[in-house]
Design an enzyme around this catalytic site. Structure first.
Site, PDB file in Angstrom:
ATOM      1  N   ARG A 133       0.847  -1.194   0.000  1.00 11.48           N
ATOM      2  CA  ARG A 133       0.000   0.000   0.000  1.00 11.48           C
ATOM      3  C   ARG A 133       0.881   1.243   0.000  1.00 11.48           C
ATOM      4  O   ARG A 133       1.900   1.292   0.684  1.00 11.48           O
ATOM      5  CB  ARG A 133      -0.907   0.008   1.235  1.00 11.48           C
ATOM      6  CG  ARG A 133      -2.109  -0.915   1.125  1.00 11.48           C
ATOM      7  CD  ARG A 133      -2.978  -0.818   2.357  1.00 11.48           C
ATOM      8  NE  ARG A 133      -2.313  -1.334   3.530  1.00 11.48           N
ATOM      9  CZ  ARG A 133      -1.713  -0.603   4.456  1.00 11.48           C
ATOM     10  NH1 ARG A 133      -1.712   0.710   4.374  1.00 11.48           N
ATOM     11  NH2 ARG A 133      -1.131  -1.166   5.489  1.00 11.48           N
ATOM     12  N   TYR A 152      -1.757  -3.245  -6.935  1.00  8.94           N
ATOM     13  CA  TYR A 152      -1.532  -3.996  -5.699  1.00  8.94           C
ATOM     14  C   TYR A 152      -2.780  -4.007  -4.793  1.00  8.94           C
ATOM     15  O   TYR A 152      -3.457  -2.972  -4.667  1.00  8.94           O
ATOM     16  CB  TYR A 152      -0.333  -3.409  -4.913  1.00  8.94           C
ATOM     17  CG  TYR A 152      -0.268  -4.009  -3.541  1.00  8.94           C
ATOM     18  CD1 TYR A 152       0.259  -5.286  -3.353  1.00  8.94           C
ATOM     19  CD2 TYR A 152      -0.826  -3.360  -2.454  1.00  8.94           C
ATOM     20  CE1 TYR A 152       0.239  -5.872  -2.117  1.00  8.94           C
ATOM     21  CE2 TYR A 152      -0.850  -3.943  -1.210  1.00  8.94           C
ATOM     22  CZ  TYR A 152      -0.316  -5.209  -1.035  1.00  8.94           C
ATOM     23  OH  TYR A 152      -0.365  -5.798   0.183  1.00  8.94           O
ATOM     24  N   ASP A 172      -9.497  -9.666   8.875  1.00 11.97           N
ATOM     25  CA  ASP A 172      -8.923  -8.331   8.613  1.00 11.97           C
ATOM     26  C   ASP A 172      -9.860  -7.173   8.950  1.00 11.97           C
ATOM     27  O   ASP A 172      -9.400  -6.147   9.424  1.00 11.97           O
ATOM     28  CB  ASP A 172      -8.494  -8.245   7.139  1.00 11.97           C
ATOM     29  CG  ASP A 172      -7.594  -7.043   6.850  1.00 11.97           C
ATOM     30  OD1 ASP A 172      -6.710  -6.754   7.681  1.00 11.97           O
ATOM     31  OD2 ASP A 172      -7.776  -6.400   5.816  1.00 11.97           O
ATOM     32  N   LYS A 184      -9.630  -1.901   1.819  1.00 10.71           N
ATOM     33  CA  LYS A 184      -9.215  -0.798   2.696  1.00 10.71           C
ATOM     34  C   LYS A 184      -9.938   0.496   2.337  1.00 10.71           C
ATOM     35  O   LYS A 184     -10.328   1.267   3.202  1.00 10.71           O
ATOM     36  CB  LYS A 184      -7.711  -0.579   2.598  1.00 10.71           C
ATOM     37  CG  LYS A 184      -6.884  -1.816   2.885  1.00 10.71           C
ATOM     38  CD  LYS A 184      -7.097  -2.304   4.279  1.00 10.71           C
ATOM     39  CE  LYS A 184      -6.187  -3.476   4.579  1.00 10.71           C
ATOM     40  NZ  LYS A 184      -6.391  -4.000   5.932  1.00 10.71           N
ATOM     41  N   ARG A 196       1.733 -12.124  -0.938  1.00  9.13           N
ATOM     42  CA  ARG A 196       0.401 -12.436  -0.405  1.00  9.13           C
ATOM     43  C   ARG A 196      -0.235 -13.646  -1.064  1.00  9.13           C
ATOM     44  O   ARG A 196       0.089 -14.002  -2.193  1.00  9.13           O
ATOM     45  CB  ARG A 196      -0.531 -11.241  -0.669  1.00  9.13           C
ATOM     46  CG  ARG A 196      -0.078  -9.931  -0.053  1.00  9.13           C
ATOM     47  CD  ARG A 196      -0.489  -9.838   1.363  1.00  9.13           C
ATOM     48  NE  ARG A 196      -0.090  -8.595   1.994  1.00  9.13           N
ATOM     49  CZ  ARG A 196      -0.792  -8.009   2.969  1.00  9.13           C
ATOM     50  NH1 ARG A 196      -1.907  -8.531   3.409  1.00  9.13           N
ATOM     51  NH2 ARG A 196      -0.353  -6.907   3.536  1.00  9.13           N
ATOM     52  N   HIS A 208     -10.341  -2.350  11.708  1.00  9.15           N
ATOM     53  CA  HIS A 208      -9.285  -3.209  11.178  1.00  9.15           C
ATOM     54  C   HIS A 208      -9.097  -4.365  12.169  1.00  9.15           C
ATOM     55  O   HIS A 208      -8.123  -4.384  12.925  1.00  9.15           O
ATOM     56  CB  HIS A 208      -8.007  -2.371  11.051  1.00  9.15           C
ATOM     57  CG  HIS A 208      -6.923  -3.017  10.250  1.00  9.15           C
ATOM     58  ND1 HIS A 208      -5.595  -2.667  10.381  1.00  9.15           N
ATOM     59  CD2 HIS A 208      -6.953  -3.981   9.302  1.00  9.15           C
ATOM     60  CE1 HIS A 208      -4.868  -3.376   9.548  1.00  9.15           C
ATOM     61  NE2 HIS A 208      -5.659  -4.185   8.882  1.00  9.15           N
TER      62      HIS A 208
HETATM   63  C1  OXD Z   1      -3.106  -4.574   5.290  1.00  4.34           C
HETATM   64  C2  OXD Z   1      -3.804  -5.667   4.580  1.00  4.34           C
HETATM   65  O1  OXD Z   1      -2.164  -3.994   4.732  1.00  4.34           O
HETATM   66  O2  OXD Z   1      -4.685  -6.290   5.202  1.00  4.34           O
HETATM   67  O3  OXD Z   1      -3.495  -4.285   6.426  1.00  4.34           O
HETATM   68  O4  OXD Z   1      -3.520  -5.917   3.401  1.00  4.34           O
HETATM   69 MN    MN Z   2      -5.172  -5.353   7.096  1.00  3.79          MN
END
Ligand code: OXD
Ligand code: MN
Length: 596
Positions: free
Chosen positions: A73, A201, A277, A210, A374, A230
């Site tokens: 990110r 990404y 998450d 997000k 990931r 989160h």
């Molecule tokens: C983060 C994700 O960066 O869950 O928190 O991808």
């Molecule tokens: Mn996350």
């Protein structure tokens, strides 16, 4: 007559000028077609978008390599465009919405020429849930389209929900030319709108995650009286079959996925996964806090995942039930065509291609997989998935945990005396930085309230106030705890074994909820004495356990200074109740602080 959705899609097409528009139905057949396109037609940085992996050991799995400049990110290029800077707060990059629109319109103008625009209607949350939200994202990248099928409920369910209404969250995405100078993730909370350009990404490009489910949704939550967090959500079943639901906030790449899928080291205890998450928390009609997981998949960090650290995730990744499973920026073992990353079971490959597509030479000491590589996999492949995961009302939360990665200071576990004190614990969280965001120094500590620093879509001082207000509406508020698995000894070694042994901490937490466990009150909260923790079968000396809870006033002096500095930047937005808790902590620790 065109529906508002069709009109909106038409407007996006007029701006971006794709050569084809394709409406996704979310079917498996379609996902297979998109994968084929990614193998044969579309490329990223000269590589095919997808590569098939060894189907015998990793059924339905595909490999994707993002551009090497696009692997995390980009917080520095992420903006929240409220009409005024103050509403965005010092925790966000801010741009005036008009200026942002002008800048982005120039970038989007004609950016999809020669490409297909994929239109993805999707739901965040189970379609039957009153808390679910309907959304649409358009993108010009088949990796993003396939990922969205895994991470959300995509297709007809969302179209039906949207119907002829204006009631949908909008997301416009293009990978552009992947030039980091022209990469922006812009949020317009007033319009429930996200514009993302220049990145393929995960967190930058899968706009349901997000961008919507945290940044925009946190603003909606503030208006509508709920919380977008989160947090993982898990159910813990005790030996008598009773399940207690817990939500836990930990910063990115600090073990939320491992905790959510934990294999209990204590006999008789089982963990049921609801989410790893994001949690949307609503006050139910009975005055309890209910959590839904708005997502439908896991986008987890691969390095360190193994049958030792997370056996349920390895099973999930090898299930192949829901099509497909993706691996992004891991390495590939060339002899077996399997994905590989540091920490995976088995021997280190003799011949591997690294995350940049280069031949990997273990002797050089470089990492084969990117630290933020990931997997993307459906939660329906997970053997520990809770049967309540699709319950439209969500699950009732009995405890909220706030954690981080701290080598010192923060005890293994501590219970707060009240909701207000618990909220303060959330606000004072700090954590060592991980590789989930580019442009930050890995390892340095940063304050990360409620693990929401990169994701809170408005002024964090107001967000703290919102947490306090939600507490006032709860008749049966969850207990709030702080946790820290990462304390180290004098040799820099982790003291607590973590992973499956974290169930021991959960057991104490559940017993506290039920009024069964012993504890003592200290300056930093209510903590267990060694006898109160179930340490059976663990070989940790008593002195080491005490180290996990030790308080060093000199270290706390520095910590309090940092907390004060941090909370001061929100000015009058930081609620007085938070300052009260701050002063009370300083007093209990015997530390003199400036803030009166
Ligand atoms: C983060 C994700 O960066 O869950 O928190 O991808
Ligand atoms: Mn996350």
């Amino acid at each position: 007559m065109a529906t508002p959705l069709e009109k909106w899609v038409d407007e996006q097409a007029k701006l971006t000028k794709p050569s084809k528009i394709y409406w996704c139905d979310g079917s498996e057949e379609e996902a297979r077609k998109l994968i084929e396109i990614g193998i044969k037609e579309e490329t990223i940085n000269g590589h095919p978008v997808f590569q098939k992996l060894n189907d015998k050991n990793w059924p339905n799995a595909y490999y994707h390599q993002s551009h090497p400049n696009d692997v995390a990110r980009t917080e520095q290029l992420t903006f929240v465009c409220h009409p005024d800077r103050e509403t965005a707060g010092p925790n966000n990059n801010w741009m005036d919405p008009k200026e942002a629109k002008t800048k982005m319109t120039a970038l989007f103008d004609g950016c999809m020429k020669g490409r297909t625009m994929y239109v993805m209607p999707y739901m965040m949350g189970h379609p039957n849930s009153p808390y679910a939200k309907a959304c649409v994202q358009v993108t010009d990248n088949c990796y993003v389209a396939v990922s969205m099928r895994i991470m959300t409920r995509l297709g007809k369910v969302a179209l039906d929900r949207i119907g002829n209404t204006e009631n949908f969250v909008r997301g416009l995405h293009s990978v552009g030319d992947l030039n980091p100078e022209r990469r922006f993730i812009m949020h317009f909370p007033q319009e429930n709108l996200v514009w993302s350009f220049g990145s393929g990404y995960g967190g930058n490009a899968l706009l349901g995650k997000k961008c919507f489910a945290l940044r925009i949704a946190s603003c909606l939550g503030q208006k509508e009286g709920w919380l977008a967090e989160h947090m993982l959500i898990m159910g813990i079943e005790d030996p008598k079959g009773k399940v207690t639901y817990i939500a836990a906030a930990l910063p990115s790449a600090c073990g939320k996925t491992n905790l959510a899928l934990m294999q209990s080291a204590l006999p008789g205890y089982k963990v049921w996964t609801v989410g790893d998450d994001i949690a949307w928390l609503n006050v139910g009609p009975d005055g309890r806090l209910y959590a839904i997981n708005p997502e439908a998949g896991f986008f987890g960090v691969a390095p360190g995942t193994s049958s030792k650290t997370n056996p349920k995730m390895v099973e999930t990744l090898k299930s192949g039930k829901f099509f497909p499973t993706l691996f992004t920026n891991t390495a590939i073992d060339n002899d077996t065509n399997e994905p590989w990353w540091e920490g995976l079971d088995g021997a280190v490959p003799k011949h591997a291609t690294d995350w940049q597509g280069l031949a990997w030479d273990a002797a050089k000491g470089t990492k084969a997989a990117h630290a933020n590589s990931r997997f993307t996999v459906s939660m329906y492949n997970c053997p520990s998935l809770s049967k309540e995961v699709d319950n439209p009302q969500g699950v009732p939360i009995s405890a909220i945990l706030f954690g981080g990665k701290r080598a010192k200071l923060i005890p293994l576990v501590a219970e707060s005396l009240s909701w207000q004190q618990g909220v303060f614990i959330g606000t004072r969280m700090g954590s060592e930085i991980t590789a989930a965001a580019s442009s930050l120094t890995v390892g340095a500590t940063r304050r990360d309230p409620m693990a929401m620093l990169p994701f809170c879509g408005y002024n964090m001082g107001d967000y703290f106030g919102h947490w306090l207000n939600v507490g006032k509406k709860l008749k049966h508020a969850p207990k709030i705890f702080s946790i820290n698995w990462f304390r180290t000894d004098e040799n820099g070694k982790f003291i607590w074994p973590g992973f499956g042994d974290n169930i021991r901490v959960m057991k104490w937490i559940i017993d506290r909820i039920e009024g069964k466990a012993g504890a003592k009150e200290t300056a930093i909260g209510i903590i267990p004495e060694a006898k109160d923790l179930d340490l059976s079968g663990l070989n940790i000396p008593q002195s080491k356990i005490e180290q996990l809870f030790s308080v060093n006033p000199a270290e706390w002096t520095g910590e309090l200074e940092e907390i004060e500095k941090y909370l001061t930047q929100f000015g009058s937005h930081t609620p007085e109740a938070i300052w009260q808790e701050y002063r009370s902590l300083a007093e209990k620790l015997g530390v003199t602080v400036a803030k009166k």
